[in-house]
Motif scaffolding. Structure first.
Motif, PDB file in Angstrom:
ATOM      1  N   ALA A 179      49.362  37.865  48.028  1.00  0.00           N
ATOM      2  CA  ALA A 179      47.987  38.208  47.657  1.00  0.00           C
ATOM      3  C   ALA A 179      47.988  39.577  46.994  1.00  0.00           C
ATOM      4  O   ALA A 179      48.850  40.414  47.274  1.00  0.00           O
ATOM      5  CB  ALA A 179      47.075  38.213  48.880  1.00  0.00           C
ATOM      6  N   CYS A 180      47.009  39.803  46.128  1.00  0.00           N
ATOM      7  CA  CYS A 180      46.924  41.057  45.370  1.00  0.00           C
ATOM      8  C   CYS A 180      45.627  41.779  45.700  1.00  0.00           C
ATOM      9  O   CYS A 180      44.532  41.295  45.388  1.00  0.00           O
ATOM     10  CB  CYS A 180      47.005  40.774  43.867  1.00  0.00           C
ATOM     11  N   SER A 181      45.750  42.947  46.322  1.00  0.00           N
ATOM     12  CA  SER A 181      44.561  43.714  46.705  1.00  0.00           C
ATOM     13  C   SER A 181      43.895  44.376  45.512  1.00  0.00           C
ATOM     14  O   SER A 181      42.786  44.896  45.633  1.00  0.00           O
ATOM     15  CB  SER A 181      44.927  44.774  47.755  1.00  0.00           C
ATOM     16  N   MET A 182      44.542  44.351  44.355  1.00  0.00           N
ATOM     17  CA  MET A 182      43.928  44.904  43.149  1.00  0.00           C
ATOM     18  C   MET A 182      43.098  43.857  42.411  1.00  0.00           C
ATOM     19  O   MET A 182      41.955  44.121  42.039  1.00  0.00           O
ATOM     20  CB  MET A 182      45.005  45.457  42.211  1.00  0.00           C
ATOM     21  N   SER A 183      43.655  42.651  42.226  1.00  0.00           N
ATOM     22  CA  SER A 183      42.994  41.654  41.381  1.00  0.00           C
ATOM     23  C   SER A 183      42.226  40.581  42.144  1.00  0.00           C
ATOM     24  O   SER A 183      41.414  39.876  41.556  1.00  0.00           O
ATOM     25  CB  SER A 183      44.028  40.970  40.482  1.00  0.00           C
ATOM     26  N   GLN A 184      42.472  40.422  43.441  1.00  0.00           N
ATOM     27  CA  GLN A 184      41.833  39.334  44.184  1.00  0.00           C
ATOM     28  C   GLN A 184      40.679  39.791  45.064  1.00  0.00           C
ATOM     29  O   GLN A 184      40.213  39.048  45.926  1.00  0.00           O
ATOM     30  CB  GLN A 184      42.880  38.587  45.012  1.00  0.00           C
TER      31      GLN A 184
END
Length: 308
Positions: free
Chosen positions: A163-168
Motif C-alpha cells: 500500500a502507498c501512503s502517498m497515493s492511496q
C-alpha cells in the motif's frame, strides 16, 4: 566589578513549555509545530484481533529502481485493529548497505549518508524475509519507488500486499497542498528529522494514525484502497492527436525507460471500468479497439508485474 556571566541557562520543563505553547495557540495568531517524539497509539481491545503491517522506507543512490542501490533500509512493524487504528509500534529493522560505486555527492547532501558510514555493511536478504514474514501488508510513502528496490533485495516482498501512503489516501481532498511527508506532518502539527529511513517510517505511521475529516484514520482509508482491485487500462496505439485529452483525463504515459508498452494508461476502479472503455471507444479511437484491461491487486500493484 561587573556581575559574572552566568555559566548556564535555566531550561523550562516540558509542562512550562506546553503551557506557553497553549497560550500562543489560544491567541489565534500562531500555529506551532512540535517535535515528533513517539507515535500516538489507540488502546488495544482484544490483541488477538490485531493485524501486523510493516512501514518501509529506503534511502538509495538514485531514483532508478532497476539499477540504483539501497543505502539504508528501515522497516517498522506495527499492529492495527479492524477499524484501521494504530495500536502498537514495534522495534525496527534498520540496516546500511555499501553500494558498488561511491555515493553521489547530491545523495550524501540529501540523506547525510556517507561512504564511510556504509563501508563494510550489507543487508542480509534472509534476515529481511524473516522480519517481514508476520506482516499482511507493506506500506511505503511512494510504494512505486520503494517496491522496486525492495524486491531486488528479497523475493519475499513479492509475496506481500503493498500500500502507498502517498497515493492511496486522498490528501488533496483533505485540503493538503502536497502529499510530501514533511508537509503532511506539518498539517498534523509536528516536524521530524527527515531523509533518514527510520525517521520517515515513524513519521508516516503517526500521520496514518491521525483521523481525517470523516473521523476515520488515514490508515483506514489506505487499507480500504489497498484491498480494492483496480483495472489497468492501456490505450494501445491511441491516436497521437488525442494525447492531450488522455492526459487531461488522468492517463499517464508509460515511457521509454519503463516496463511494459509505450502507451497511455490509467488504473480505474471496478465501478469505472466499463465507463472508461466506453469513453476510449467513443472519444479517443472512434471505434471499439478491443482493449483488455488487467486486474491489479495489492500483491502486484506498484511493481513491474502490473504489465505482465
Amino acid at each position: 566589578m561587573p556581575d559574572a556571566a552566568p555559566t548556564s541557562l535555566d531550561q523550562p520543563d516540558l509542562a512550562v513549555l506546553e503551557a506557553m505553547a497553549a497560550q500562543l495557540e489560544a491567541s489565534g495568531r500562531y500555529r506551532l509545530l512540535r517535535r515528533f517524539e513517539t507515535c500516538t497509539l489507540h488502546p488495544v481491545g482484544d490483541p488477538t484481533t490485531l493485524k501486523r503491517g510493516v512501514y518501509l522506507d529506503t534511502e538509495t543512490t538514485g531514483t532508478d529502481g532497476r539499477k540504483d542501490e539501497i543505502l539504508e533500509l528501515a522497516m517498522v512493524p506495527f499492529d492495527y485493529d479492524a477499524d484501521g487504528r494504530l495500536c502498537a509500534v514495534h522495534a525496527p529493522f534498520v540496516a546500511l548497505n555499501q553500494p558498488t560505486e561511491p555515493i553521489p555527492p547530491e545523495i550524501t547532501r540529501i540523506t547525510g549518508i556517507t561512504d564511510e558510514m556504509v563501508a563494510g555493511h550489507a543487508i542480509d536478504p534472509a534476515q529481511v524475509a524473516a522480519f517481514i514474514a508476520p506482516a499482511v501488508i507493506i506500506v511505503a510513502h511512494n510504494a512505486a519507488f520503494d517496491r522496486l528496490f525492495a524486491e531486488r533485495l528479497s523475493e519475499a516482498f513479492k509475496l506481500k500486499g503493498w500500500a502507498c501512503s502517498m497515493s492511496q489516501v486522498d490528501w488533496k481532498g483533505e485540503g493538503a497542498e502536497s502529499a510530501k511527508l514533511s508537509h503532511l506532518a506539518s498539517r498534523c502539527g509536528f516536524f521530524f528529522d527527515g531523509h533518514r529511513a527510520e525517521n520517515d517510517c515513524l513519521a508516516g505511521l503517526e500521520i496514518l494514525g491521525r483521523p481525517l475529516t470523516d473521523g476515520r484514520t488515514a490508515l483506514a482509508h489506505l487499507l480500504q484502497a489497498a484491498r480494492a482491485p483496480t483495472w489497468r487500462i492501456t490505450a494501445t496505439n491511441s491516436p497521437f492527436e488525442q494525447k492531450d485529452k488522455l492526459k487531461a483525463r488522468g492517463y499517464r504515459w508509460n515511457g521509454d525507460d519503463a516496463a511494459g508498452p509505450k502507451a497511455w494508461f490509467i488504473d480505474a476502479a471496478e465501478a469505472d471500468r466499463k465507463a472508461e472503455l466506453t469513453y476510449l471507444a467513443q472519444e479517443i479511437y472512434g471505434y471499439d479497439p478491443g482493449l483488455t484491461p488487467k486486474r491489479i491487486t495489492a500483491f502486484e500493484r506498484f511493481s513491474d508485474r502490473t504489465w505482465r
